[in-house]
Motif scaffolding. Structure first.
Motif, PDB file in Angstrom:
ATOM      1  N   ASP A 400       0.859  -1.187   0.021  1.00 57.53           N
ATOM      2  CA  ASP A 400      -0.086   0.033   0.122  1.00 57.53           C
ATOM      3  C   ASP A 400       0.828   1.113  -0.175  1.00 57.53           C
ATOM      4  OD1 ASP A 400      -2.494  -0.872  -0.219  1.00 57.53           O
ATOM      5  OD2 ASP A 400      -2.774  -1.072   1.887  1.00 57.53           O
ATOM      6  N   ARG A 401       1.942   1.180   0.821  1.00 62.23           N
ATOM      7  CA  ARG A 401       2.772   2.520   0.887  1.00 62.23           C
ATOM      8  C   ARG A 401       3.205   2.621  -0.506  1.00 62.23           C
ATOM      9  NH1 ARG A 401       4.676   0.051   5.731  1.00 62.23           N
ATOM     10  NH2 ARG A 401       6.668  -0.436   4.673  1.00 62.23           N
ATOM     11  N   ALA A 402       3.538   1.849  -1.331  1.00 62.56           N
ATOM     12  CA  ALA A 402       4.349   2.053  -2.656  1.00 62.56           C
ATOM     13  C   ALA A 402       3.035   2.632  -3.653  1.00 62.56           C
ATOM     14  CB  ALA A 402       4.834   0.672  -3.150  1.00 62.56           C
ATOM     15  N   LYS A 403       2.069   1.790  -3.522  1.00 64.19           N
ATOM     16  CA  LYS A 403       0.850   2.258  -4.756  1.00 64.19           C
ATOM     17  C   LYS A 403       0.152   3.464  -4.271  1.00 64.19           C
ATOM     18  CE  LYS A 403      -0.077  -2.553  -6.300  1.00 64.19           C
ATOM     19  NZ  LYS A 403      -0.882  -3.775  -6.309  1.00 64.19           N
ATOM     20  N   MET A 404       0.034   3.614  -3.154  1.00 65.23           N
ATOM     21  CA  MET A 404      -0.819   4.804  -2.562  1.00 65.23           C
ATOM     22  C   MET A 404      -0.010   6.295  -2.373  1.00 65.23           C
ATOM     23  SD  MET A 404      -3.691   3.527  -2.529  1.00 65.23           S
ATOM     24  CE  MET A 404      -4.530   1.959  -2.493  1.00 65.23           C
ATOM     25  N   ALA A 405       1.443   6.146  -2.536  1.00 64.35           N
ATOM     26  CA  ALA A 405       2.422   7.071  -2.366  1.00 64.35           C
ATOM     27  C   ALA A 405       1.837   8.284  -2.873  1.00 64.35           C
ATOM     28  CB  ALA A 405       3.675   6.620  -2.889  1.00 64.35           C
ATOM     29  N   PRO A 406       1.459   8.360  -4.261  1.00 62.60           N
ATOM     30  CA  PRO A 406       1.103   9.615  -4.879  1.00 62.60           C
ATOM     31  C   PRO A 406       0.183  10.444  -4.039  1.00 62.60           C
ATOM     32  CG  PRO A 406       1.189   7.869  -6.422  1.00 62.60           C
ATOM     33  CD  PRO A 406       1.441   7.288  -5.256  1.00 62.60           C
ATOM     34  N   HIS A 407      -0.927   9.695  -3.490  1.00 61.30           N
ATOM     35  CA  HIS A 407      -1.942  10.349  -2.747  1.00 61.30           C
ATOM     36  C   HIS A 407      -1.562  11.254  -1.399  1.00 61.30           C
ATOM     37  CE1 HIS A 407      -5.242   8.399  -4.704  1.00 61.30           C
ATOM     38  NE2 HIS A 407      -4.265   7.396  -4.972  1.00 61.30           N
ATOM     39  N   ALA A 408       0.008  10.729  -0.957  1.00 64.97           N
ATOM     40  CA  ALA A 408       0.407  11.419   0.163  1.00 64.97           C
ATOM     41  C   ALA A 408       1.283  12.763  -0.033  1.00 64.97           C
ATOM     42  CB  ALA A 408       1.226  10.599   0.917  1.00 64.97           C
ATOM     43  N   LYS A 409       1.594  12.883  -1.395  1.00 64.16           N
ATOM     44  CA  LYS A 409       2.370  14.103  -2.043  1.00 64.16           C
ATOM     45  C   LYS A 409       1.943  15.234  -1.972  1.00 64.16           C
ATOM     46  CE  LYS A 409       5.303  11.324  -5.118  1.00 64.16           C
ATOM     47  NZ  LYS A 409       5.608  10.966  -6.567  1.00 64.16           N
ATOM     48  N   SER A 410       0.580  15.472  -1.490  1.00 65.22           N
ATOM     49  CA  SER A 410      -0.118  16.607  -1.372  1.00 65.22           C
ATOM     50  C   SER A 410       0.288  17.412  -0.119  1.00 65.22           C
ATOM     51  CB  SER A 410      -1.399  16.495  -1.469  1.00 65.22           C
ATOM     52  OG  SER A 410      -2.239  15.820  -0.656  1.00 65.22           O
ATOM     53  N   LEU A 411       0.656  16.590   0.737  1.00 65.29           N
ATOM     54  CA  LEU A 411       1.169  16.908   2.235  1.00 65.29           C
ATOM     55  C   LEU A 411       2.454  17.362   2.253  1.00 65.29           C
ATOM     56  CD1 LEU A 411       0.217  13.933   4.221  1.00 65.29           C
ATOM     57  CD2 LEU A 411      -0.981  16.044   4.117  1.00 65.29           C
ATOM     58  N   ASN A 412       2.764  18.526   2.936  1.00 60.09           N
ATOM     59  CA  ASN A 412       4.132  19.177   3.042  1.00 60.09           C
ATOM     60  C   ASN A 412       4.958  18.040   3.679  1.00 60.09           C
ATOM     61  OD1 ASN A 412       6.120  20.311   5.163  1.00 60.09           O
ATOM     62  ND2 ASN A 412       5.360  22.176   4.310  1.00 60.09           N
ATOM     63  N   PRO A 413       6.131  17.988   2.754  1.00 62.00           N
ATOM     64  CA  PRO A 413       7.268  16.888   3.178  1.00 62.00           C
ATOM     65  C   PRO A 413       7.495  16.828   4.824  1.00 62.00           C
ATOM     66  CG  PRO A 413       7.959  18.261   1.172  1.00 62.00           C
ATOM     67  CD  PRO A 413       6.670  18.981   1.867  1.00 62.00           C
ATOM     68  N   ALA A 414       7.485  17.993   5.621  1.00 58.33           N
ATOM     69  CA  ALA A 414       7.877  17.751   7.161  1.00 58.33           C
ATOM     70  C   ALA A 414       6.454  17.098   7.563  1.00 58.33           C
ATOM     71  CB  ALA A 414       8.059  19.161   7.521  1.00 58.33           C
ATOM     72  N   VAL A 415       5.333  17.593   7.224  1.00 58.42           N
ATOM     73  CA  VAL A 415       4.053  17.013   7.598  1.00 58.42           C
ATOM     74  C   VAL A 415       3.947  15.433   7.520  1.00 58.42           C
ATOM     75  CG1 VAL A 415       1.612  17.063   7.626  1.00 58.42           C
ATOM     76  CG2 VAL A 415       2.990  19.073   7.775  1.00 58.42           C
ATOM     77  N   ARG A 416       4.306  15.092   6.035  1.00 61.57           N
ATOM     78  CA  ARG A 416       4.534  13.641   5.661  1.00 61.57           C
ATOM     79  C   ARG A 416       5.315  12.990   6.498  1.00 61.57           C
ATOM     80  NH1 ARG A 416       4.824  14.917   0.388  1.00 61.57           N
ATOM     81  NH2 ARG A 416       7.004  14.306   0.286  1.00 61.57           N
ATOM     82  N   LEU A 417       6.683  13.260   6.770  1.00 58.88           N
ATOM     83  CA  LEU A 417       7.695  12.701   7.497  1.00 58.88           C
ATOM     84  C   LEU A 417       7.070  12.548   9.176  1.00 58.88           C
ATOM     85  CD1 LEU A 417      10.453  11.201   7.599  1.00 58.88           C
ATOM     86  CD2 LEU A 417      11.219  13.558   8.443  1.00 58.88           C
ATOM     87  N   ARG A 418       6.388  13.470   9.526  1.00 58.06           N
ATOM     88  CA  ARG A 418       5.832  13.387  10.935  1.00 58.06           C
ATOM     89  C   ARG A 418       4.945  12.336  11.127  1.00 58.06           C
ATOM     90  NH1 ARG A 418       6.008  18.541  11.650  1.00 58.06           N
ATOM     91  NH2 ARG A 418       3.794  18.953  11.240  1.00 58.06           N
ATOM     92  N   MET A 419       3.816  12.380  10.073  1.00 61.98           N
ATOM     93  CA  MET A 419       2.812  11.389  10.150  1.00 61.98           C
ATOM     94  C   MET A 419       3.184  10.252   9.893  1.00 61.98           C
ATOM     95  SD  MET A 419       0.139  13.318  10.763  1.00 61.98           S
ATOM     96  CE  MET A 419      -1.283  12.436  10.255  1.00 61.98           C
ATOM     97  N   LYS A 420       4.041   9.785   9.104  1.00 60.16           N
ATOM     98  CA  LYS A 420       4.765   8.529   8.948  1.00 60.16           C
ATOM     99  C   LYS A 420       4.999   7.947  10.199  1.00 60.16           C
ATOM    100  CE  LYS A 420       6.125   8.497   4.117  1.00 60.16           C
ATOM    101  NZ  LYS A 420       7.280   8.360   3.178  1.00 60.16           N
ATOM    102  N   CYS A 421       5.718   8.820  11.163  1.00 55.13           N
ATOM    103  CA  CYS A 421       6.026   8.391  12.461  1.00 55.13           C
ATOM    104  C   CYS A 421       5.127   8.341  13.502  1.00 55.13           C
ATOM    105  CB  CYS A 421       7.046   9.245  12.838  1.00 55.13           C
ATOM    106  SG  CYS A 421       8.841   9.389  11.634  1.00 55.13           S
ATOM    107  N   VAL A 422       3.818   8.333  13.460  1.00 53.87           N
ATOM    108  CA  VAL A 422       2.827   8.478  14.251  1.00 53.87           C
ATOM    109  C   VAL A 422       2.976   6.960  14.752  1.00 53.87           C
ATOM    110  CG1 VAL A 422       0.326   8.549  14.868  1.00 53.87           C
ATOM    111  CG2 VAL A 422       1.366  10.356  13.468  1.00 53.87           C
ATOM    112  N   ALA A 423       2.966   6.766  16.041  1.00 56.36           N
ATOM    113  CA  ALA A 423       2.775   5.576  16.660  1.00 56.36           C
ATOM    114  C   ALA A 423       1.259   5.048  16.414  1.00 56.36           C
ATOM    115  CB  ALA A 423       2.935   5.351  17.795  1.00 56.36           C
ATOM    116  N   PRO A 424       1.171   3.398  16.259  1.00 53.49           N
ATOM    117  CA  PRO A 424      -0.137   3.011  16.082  1.00 53.49           C
ATOM    118  C   PRO A 424      -1.438   3.466  17.058  1.00 53.49           C
ATOM    119  CG  PRO A 424       1.512   1.312  15.654  1.00 53.49           C
ATOM    120  CD  PRO A 424       2.157   2.549  16.372  1.00 53.49           C
ATOM    121  N   GLU A 425      -0.845   3.474  18.266  1.00 52.60           N
ATOM    122  CA  GLU A 425      -1.975   3.830  19.267  1.00 52.60           C
ATOM    123  C   GLU A 425      -2.459   5.285  18.906  1.00 52.60           C
ATOM    124  OE1 GLU A 425       2.092   4.203  21.448  1.00 52.60           O
ATOM    125  OE2 GLU A 425       1.231   2.878  20.133  1.00 52.60           O
TER     126      GLU A 425
END
Length: 614
Positions: A400-425
């Motif tokens: 999913d991370r590979a196929k859906m990657a274009p859908h996350a590109k609208s996010l600011n790169p810093a925001v994208r990186l921060r969101m990727k690191c959000v813990a599951p809980e």
């Protein structure tokens, strides 16, 4: 649609004037008729009784005669009801009930509900209802009062326990405030913090500490001075339909279900029409309804001058193709003077700026019709929101991370990186969060912000603990169905419609359709490339050429942040700085009302909050 109110007292008499005052705050919910009934506690008796008053305002949709007046009783007056909503297909239940000896005096669904309760009890009744509803049933023989709300939360029901002394309840908060039993100064800090975080108070909470909202798919029983709340229905988005079924086979079943759902919702003794945006949901509803009725149905659209927000041209193209009578109203910033009235109609801060166009499209429609079909619920049920592929790109499995990657590109790169690191809980919270935590602390005062920082999310997180199974997509849909749909979408549709005495019906929210959607395999919801509503697309292309509707989703959002600039922003900032409320920081005026245009939801939330803060 209708509105109702009630008062329970364990001691003392019911003041009929107070009950009338509560009822008559909701004239727009029921301009066609009114009713009121009061019972005093009976004594002497073995069980403790209570005094009760029920009041009702009626919008006549089916059976326009006085025989359908409420409060309504059964044959011997032992059971009474006040009710708001529509139950579809109730004619079959009437035939069964008549065969069992029940006597009917009207053609309305209210009387069917009454006799279903008499025959099957509260849980048997709720299991048999198909539609949208909120009601109060008084069973005099049991000394019991039942309050209930439909499965998806289309119809509202608020209540206020008065200690062990009694209870007030109503279709709208304004009716409870009119009772004089609510202290307006007691604000639910957590509910207010949730409003800033998600756009709405979560679960039973409201802006007022003494007012609670009965959750969807729940009923409550008042007996012997106690109120007990129970859930009667639950749905899980787990994709249980066999993956071996072909998409066309699922599409055939879906189209049959949708056609039946629309057929049932065309039941009306008053004129009916459709809200049309030109998107997938409303176009599919319009296509099936037009085929079913075989004549030119009126349809209604809101347009904007800014093409980035305007969908009226695509809606016009669909209307022409289907032969519908199309009505369009263009919404501009010069109507901002009316927006305060719209915001106040919600009775509490409400964080969705689409409340504005929803209000106007309902007003436009009410010029000709009394019932409107809508496409609400399709995004939640069939994975239509753009947030789904975006968060699959951030939090999904490697594929999913590979196929859906274009859908996350609208996010600011810093925001994208921060969101990727959000813990599951923390993902349940972050998925729906409207504003970053730094803005939350800049807007809310230090004390309330610190007290509510964790509490604002705990109830929501806890409510999702039962849904840990299933894919990430299913959990995100579950979250939206459980919270965003009733807390924001359906609340908006109900309030906007009722402000104009217009009944809005969504064929997608038939509970049998909901259960079908929850069992669908992922392949019928989301394409490998991230396009949602796969099943709806497959059916719609059978009715309408793809080029008329297959475009990027715009959403029903006005350019509020563009309207709230320059002089408008300066005026709003001045009002914000004049607040004396201990809940917010006056220094946040420049943040929430940026003179050059800021965050859309931030500006609207602040505008809405201004209507209720001192």
């Amino acid at each position: 649609m209708c509105g109702f109110a009630g008062i329970v007292k364990e001691e003392g008499a019911i003041d009929a004037d107070v009950l009338k005052r509560m009822r008559d705050t909701m004239v727009s919910r029921g301009p066609d008729d009114e009713g009121l009934a009061v019972w005093e506690a009976r004594a002497p008796r073995d069980a403790k009784g209570f005094s009760l008053g029920l009041a009702h305002r009626r919008l006549s949709i089916v059976d326009l005669s006085s025989a359908a007046r409420q409060p309504m009783s059964n044959e011997d007056g032992s059971i009474w009801i006040v009710y708001n909503g529509e139950v579809y297909g109730h004619e079959e239940a009437r035939r069964e009930l008549k065969s069992k000896g029940h006597v009917f005096r009207s053609r309305c669904d209210t009387e069917t509900i009454l006799h279903l309760y008499e025959e099957f009890g509260i849980e048997g009744l709720l299991d048999r209802l198909r539609g949208m509803f909120a009601f109060a049933i008084y069973d005099r023989d049991q000394d019991a009062l039942y309050l209930a709300r439909d499965r998806a939360g289309q119809k509202p029901l608020y209540y206020s326990p008065q200690g062990g002394r009694g209870l007030c309840f109503a279709s709208e908060i304004k009716a409870l405030l009119a009772s004089g039993a609510i202290d307006r100064e007691q604000i639910d800090e957590t509910g207010f913090a949730q409003f800033w975080t998600y756009g709405y108070a979560v679960g039973e909470r409201t802006f007022y500490a003494q007012v609670r909202e009965l959750p969807p798919a729940h009923y409550a029983c008042w007996r012997s001075g106690r109120l007990e709340v129970r859930r009667y229905w639950r749905v899980r988005f787990e994709g249980q339909v066999s993956g071996s079924r072909k998409l066309d086979e699922l599409a055939d079943e879906f189209e049959a279900r949708l056609t039946e759902s629309i057929r049932m919702r065309l039941m009306s003794d008053v004129p009916l029409g459709i809200f049309l945006s030109g998107g997938i949901d409303s176009t599919l509803i319009a296509a099936v309804a037009a085929k079913r009725l075989g004549h030119a149905i009126p349809c209604y659209t809101i347009g904007f001058d800014d093409p980035a927000y305007d969908e009226s041209e695509r809606a016009s193209a669909v209307a022409r193709y289907l032969g519908l009578r199309h009505h369009v109203l263009r919404l501009r910033a010069d109507r901002m003077g009316e927006f305060e009235t719209i915001a106040r109609y919600y009775d509490e801060p409400f964080g969705d700026p689409s409340a504005v166009p929803e209000h106007y499209v309902c007003g436009l429609a009410r010029e000709n019709i009394t019932v409107a079909l809508t496409g609400d619920g399709a995004d939640e049920l069939f994975a239509g929101y753009r947030t789904y592929p975006r968060f699959l790109a951030l939090w999904g499995e490697a594929e999913d991370r590979a196929k859906m990657a274009p859908h996350a590109k609208s996010l600011n790169p810093a925001v994208r990186l921060r969101m990727k690191c959000v813990a599951p809980e923390n993902r349940c919270h972050k998925f729906s969060q409207l504003i970053p935590d730094r803005h939350f602390f800049r807007i809310m005062s230090a004390g309330p912000a610190l007290r509510c920082f964790r509490a604002r999310r705990e109830e929501r997180d806890a409510s999702m603990a039962d849904y840990v199974r299933g894919s990430l997509l299913s959990r995100l849909q579950q979250l939206d169905f459980n919270h965003y749909l009733p807390g924001e979408v359906l609340k908006k549709v109900d309030r906007a419609g009722m402000a104009h005495s217009l009944e809005c019906r969504s064929p997608f929210l038939d509970h049998e359709m909901i259960e079908f959607a929850a069992r669908l395999p992922r392949s019928a919801r989301l394409s490998p490339g991230g396009a949602g509503k796969v099943l709806l697309r497959r059916v719609l292309e059978r009715h309408v050429p793809r080029e008329l509707w297959d475009r990027s989703k715009q959403g029903f959002i006005p350019p509020f942040q563009q309207w709230c600039v320059n002089d408008n922003a300066a005026r709003m900032q001045e009002r914000w700085r004049s607040l004396s409320s201990p809940l917010v920081r006056r220094s946040a005026a420049g943040l929430v009302f940026a003179e050059t245009g800021g965050r859309r939801r931030l500006a609207w939330n602040a505008f809405s909050a201004l209507q209720f803060l001192k």
